[in-house]
Design a protein around this motif. Sequence first.
Motif, mmCIF file in Angstrom:
data_model
loop_
_atom_site.group_PDB
_atom_site.id
_atom_site.type_symbol
_atom_site.label_atom_id
_atom_site.label_comp_id
_atom_site.label_asym_id
_atom_site.label_seq_id
_atom_site.Cartn_x
_atom_site.Cartn_y
_atom_site.Cartn_z
ATOM 1 N N ALA A 21 0.876 -1.423 0.040
ATOM 2 C CA ALA A 21 0.082 -0.050 -0.130
ATOM 3 C C ALA A 21 0.862 1.275 0.103
ATOM 4 O O ALA A 21 0.576 2.280 -0.443
ATOM 5 N N ILE A 22 2.159 1.241 0.592
ATOM 6 C CA ILE A 22 2.732 2.453 0.807
ATOM 7 C C ILE A 22 4.319 1.881 0.353
ATOM 8 O O ILE A 22 4.851 1.039 0.806
ATOM 9 N N THR A 23 4.934 2.612 -0.515
ATOM 10 C CA THR A 23 6.245 2.146 -1.033
ATOM 11 C C THR A 23 7.284 3.018 -0.321
ATOM 12 O O THR A 23 6.918 4.075 0.396
ATOM 13 N N LEU A 24 8.597 2.439 -0.508
ATOM 14 C CA LEU A 24 9.584 3.410 0.122
ATOM 15 C C LEU A 24 9.659 4.638 -0.393
ATOM 16 O O LEU A 24 9.845 5.782 0.339
ATOM 17 N N GLY A 25 9.427 4.940 -1.670
ATOM 18 C CA GLY A 25 9.466 6.104 -2.368
ATOM 19 C C GLY A 25 8.446 6.989 -1.729
ATOM 20 O O GLY A 25 8.432 8.307 -1.422
ATOM 21 N N ASP A 26 7.229 6.442 -1.523
ATOM 22 C CA ASP A 26 6.043 7.289 -0.979
ATOM 23 C C ASP A 26 6.338 7.696 0.307
ATOM 24 O O ASP A 26 6.303 8.936 0.919
ATOM 25 N N LEU A 27 7.030 6.762 1.379
ATOM 26 C CA LEU A 27 7.500 7.062 2.545
ATOM 27 C C LEU A 27 8.625 8.221 2.528
ATOM 28 O O LEU A 27 8.245 9.236 3.398
ATOM 29 N N LEU A 28 9.741 8.175 1.639
ATOM 30 C CA LEU A 28 10.480 9.229 1.714
ATOM 31 C C LEU A 28 9.943 10.452 1.026
ATOM 32 O O LEU A 28 10.291 11.485 1.563
ATOM 33 N N THR A 29 9.114 10.450 0.027
ATOM 34 C CA THR A 29 8.783 11.649 -0.684
ATOM 35 C C THR A 29 7.603 12.499 0.530
ATOM 36 O O THR A 29 7.937 13.741 0.616
ATOM 37 N N THR A 30 6.914 11.681 0.820
ATOM 38 C CA THR A 30 5.945 12.247 1.926
ATOM 39 C C THR A 30 6.490 13.062 3.201
ATOM 40 O O THR A 30 6.220 13.959 3.705
ATOM 41 N N ALA A 31 7.604 12.271 3.535
ATOM 42 C CA ALA A 31 8.364 12.649 4.950
ATOM 43 C C ALA A 31 8.970 13.997 4.491
ATOM 44 O O ALA A 31 9.151 15.005 5.271
#
Length: 135
Positions: A21-31
């Motif tokens: 549901a959440i990729t590492l890219g999603d996590l880093l970009t959102t952070a």
Amino acid sequence: MPRSAERGLSGAFTTTGPPGAITLGDLLTTALEVTGFDTEPVWAPPELLLRHGPPLGMEFGLRLPDGSAPRGMHDADVRAVLAEGLTARPLRETLTDTRAWLQAEGDPAPRADAPSPDTWLDAAAEQRLLDQLSH
């Protein structure tokens, strides 16, 4: 949790988000967006990390020597949670609220037994890896 209590829901549930549901890219970009840092993630192919990268476990990629994906929370069976109508909290909301909480606490110091960021990845090794990416 409050809605579950109001409904009288009880029992043991695995409460992580659905796998993928959440990729590492999603996590880093959102952070980065939530914190306002002006940093650009640089993605490295797994082969390059295996040849020139940091020791396993020292990077966010959570790679395994055989190329397989990590097991555990990354592939937890959450069908029971979803069947009960429970949902995962949105990533942006979680990161925003966590950051606000940490700031309200005065940005607590890391735990005494936490490894120092200075030991995560040597700056020269990081630069060698970045140089490899530019080729």
